[in-house]
Design an enzyme around this catalytic site. Structure first.
Site, short mmCIF file in Angstrom:
data_model
loop_
_atom_site.label_atom_id
_atom_site.label_comp_id
_atom_site.label_asym_id
_atom_site.label_seq_id
_atom_site.Cartn_x
_atom_site.Cartn_y
_atom_site.Cartn_z
CG ASN A 10 -11.32 -23.88 6.22
OD1 ASN A 10 -10.84 -23.21 7.13
ND2 ASN A 10 -10.63 -24.21 5.13
CD1 TRP A 11 -15.89 -20.70 10.13
CD2 TRP A 11 -15.28 -19.73 12.07
NE1 TRP A 11 -16.96 -20.77 11.00
CE2 TRP A 11 -16.62 -20.19 12.19
CE3 TRP A 11 -14.69 -19.09 13.16
CZ2 TRP A 11 -17.36 -20.02 13.37
CZ3 TRP A 11 -15.43 -18.93 14.33
CH2 TRP A 11 -16.75 -19.38 14.43
CE LYS A 12 -11.26 -21.59 2.71
NZ LYS A 12 -11.27 -21.47 1.25
CG HIS A 96 -7.54 -25.93 2.50
ND1 HIS A 96 -7.31 -24.99 1.52
CD2 HIS A 96 -8.89 -26.01 2.65
CE1 HIS A 96 -8.49 -24.52 1.11
NE2 HIS A 96 -9.45 -25.12 1.78
CD GLU A 98 -7.74 -21.44 0.79
OE1 GLU A 98 -7.75 -21.36 2.03
OE2 GLU A 98 -8.76 -21.29 0.09
CD GLU A 168 -12.08 -28.02 0.31
OE1 GLU A 168 -13.10 -27.63 0.87
OE2 GLU A 168 -10.99 -27.44 0.41
N GLY A 174 -13.96 -20.86 -3.48
CA GLY A 174 -14.08 -19.40 -3.40
C GLY A 174 -14.43 -18.74 -4.72
CB SER A 213 -18.55 -22.67 -4.77
OG SER A 213 -17.45 -21.82 -5.06
N GLY A 234 -16.42 -23.23 3.08
CA GLY A 234 -15.60 -22.06 3.38
C GLY A 234 -16.48 -20.84 3.61
N GLY A 235 -16.59 -20.00 2.59
CA GLY A 235 -17.29 -18.72 2.71
C GLY A 235 -18.65 -18.80 3.39
P1 13P Z 1 -15.56 -22.00 -0.35
O1 13P Z 1 -16.73 -22.72 0.27
O2 13P Z 1 -15.46 -20.57 0.10
O3 13P Z 1 -15.50 -22.18 -1.82
O4 13P Z 1 -14.24 -22.68 0.27
C1 13P Z 1 -14.12 -24.06 0.24
C2 13P Z 1 -12.98 -24.45 1.07
O5 13P Z 1 -11.83 -24.19 0.74
C3 13P Z 1 -13.26 -25.14 2.34
O6 13P Z 1 -12.10 -25.68 2.89
#
Ligand code: 13P
Length: 252
Positions: A10-12, A96, A98, A168, A174, A213, A234-235
């Protein structure tokens, strides 16, 4: 039973088109030989079409990060499932944390988004997970159950197997505070148990991911867990090297 492994990045809200192009060109050769691992990346809307072009013929599918539940209409700023399919997008993240926290995404909307995604032929990745306060209060399972029951409300049990669920925990996103293998296995197996109350066969076949993470260093241990069929990253998906290492860890 073998459910296959899915690693989704997920590149957000990261990567302009030239940056996305660089990232995918660095990723593709690193994952080209990973037979048996399904890989998806979820770029921002603006990079979807170029990423579909760049990934054509590779083992990487392109998924979106959100969609609207309606087919069309006066919904300024929104994108429908059929618009994504039209671009060659194969799936979509829905719910998600977020989007739930910052954009007012509700379970009742998600209950419409999931069937709309399936009807259009997209693979939905539904995100669920508890906050730190909910975990501390011993409410993790009640919260996961409430999210699953609400979000799956309009899905035919026969289609449960087609929905991917990503566990999640919000406190792990994050933060660098990854869930312990015990916490991840416990939550993910609980999710499978809740789904099995409505469709035992669907629950046995549905792919359940862990997200929060995930890194090149901890992926192997998480992906080895009985009920974990992949990861939502994510990251670490913003580095071709880290994401490819996570994909390779799924092959164990
Ligand atoms: P991180 O891997 O950066 O913690 O993010 C997880 C995430 O929200 C994937 O959708």
């Amino acid at each position: 039973m073998s459910r296959g492994t899915l690693i989704a990045g997920n590149w957000k809200m990261h990567e302009t088109v030239p940056e996305a192009e660089q990232l995918i060109q660095a990723l593709l050769p690193r994952v080209s030989s990973l037979d048996g691992v399904e890989i998806a990346i979820c770029p921002p809307y603006t990079a979807l079409a170029p990423m579909v072009d760049s990934a054509r013929g590779s083992r990487v599918a392109i998924f979106a990060q959100n969609m609207h539940e309606s087919e069309r209409g006066a919904f300024t700023g929104e994108v429908s499932a059929s618009m994504l399919v039209d671009l060659g997008v194969g799936g979509v993240i829905v719910g998600h944390s977020e989007r739930r926290a910052f954009f007012g995404e509700t379970d009742s909307r998600l209950a419409q988004k999931l069937p709309a995604a399936l009807a259009a032929g997209l693979v939905p990745i539904l995100c669920v997970g508890e906050s730190e306060a909910q975990r501390a209060a011993g409410e993790t399972e009640a919260h996961l159950r409430a999210q699953l029951e609400a979000d799956f409300a309009a899905i035919e049990p026969a289609r449960y197997a087609e929905v991917v669920v990503a566990y999640e925990p919000i406190w792990a996103i994050g933060t660098g505070r990854v869930a312990t293998p015990e916490q991840a296995q416990e939550a993910v197996s609980f999710i499978r148990q809740v789904l099995a109350e409505t469709s035992a066969a669907g629950a046995a076949q549905a792919r359940l991911l862990y997200g929060g993470s995930v890194t090149a260093d901890n992926a192997k241990e998480l992906l080895a867990l009985d009920d974990v069929d992949g990861a939502l990253v994510g990251g670490a998906s913003l580095s071709a090297e880290s994401f490819a290492t996570i994909c390779a860890a799924a092959r164990q």
